[in-house]
Design a protein around this motif. Structure first.
Motif, mmCIF file in Angstrom:
data_model
loop_
_atom_site.group_PDB
_atom_site.id
_atom_site.type_symbol
_atom_site.label_atom_id
_atom_site.label_comp_id
_atom_site.label_asym_id
_atom_site.label_seq_id
_atom_site.Cartn_x
_atom_site.Cartn_y
_atom_site.Cartn_z
ATOM 1 N N VAL A 10 31.544 44.739 38.478
ATOM 2 C CA VAL A 10 32.412 43.516 39.397
ATOM 3 C C VAL A 10 31.152 42.396 39.814
ATOM 4 N N ILE A 14 33.979 41.017 46.560
ATOM 5 C CA ILE A 14 35.554 41.313 46.849
ATOM 6 C C ILE A 14 35.998 40.879 48.179
ATOM 7 N N LEU A 17 36.285 37.083 48.359
ATOM 8 C CA LEU A 17 37.423 36.640 47.584
ATOM 9 C C LEU A 17 38.591 37.028 48.378
ATOM 10 N N LYS A 18 38.740 38.130 48.858
ATOM 11 C CA LYS A 18 40.023 38.468 49.870
ATOM 12 C C LYS A 18 40.008 37.631 50.844
ATOM 13 N N ALA A 34 39.561 41.445 41.150
ATOM 14 C CA ALA A 34 38.355 41.472 40.792
ATOM 15 C C ALA A 34 37.719 41.758 39.451
ATOM 16 N N SER A 35 38.225 42.750 38.784
ATOM 17 C CA SER A 35 38.020 42.835 37.318
ATOM 18 C C SER A 35 38.295 41.721 36.408
ATOM 19 N N SER A 38 35.920 38.833 37.419
ATOM 20 C CA SER A 38 34.790 39.026 36.869
ATOM 21 C C SER A 38 34.647 38.772 35.210
#
Length: 66
Positions: A10, A14, A17-18, A34-35, A38
C-alpha cells in the motif's frame, strides 16, 4: 522485495485518506480503496520513471508526472 510483493504494498496513508474523504464529503471509505488507489499511484510512478529515463535522468521530477 519481489515484484509481486511490491505490487501488493500500500502506497498511501490509509488514515489520512479516510480522514480526507470523511472531512470533505462526510463519507466512509471501503477497505479495498487503498489497494486500488495504490495501483493508480504505482502506474503514475511507473510512467514518471519512464519519462525521467527518456530524458536521461536518474531523478524523477514533478514534470515527469504530467
Amino acid at each position: 522485495m519481489s515484484n509481486s510483493e511490491n505490487e501488493q504494498e500500500v502506497l498511501v496513508v490509509i488514515s489520512k485518506l479516510k480522514n480526507y474523504i470523511r472531512s470533505t464529503a462526510g463519507m466512509n471509505t471501503a477497505g479495498n480503496v487503498a489497494s486500488k488507489l495504490s495501483g493508480i499511484v504505482r502506474n503514475l510512478c511507473d510512467q514518471a520513471i519512464e519519462n525521467a529515463k527518456s530524458d536521461g535522468r536518474k531523478t524523477v521530477m514533478e514534470k515527469d508526472f504530467s
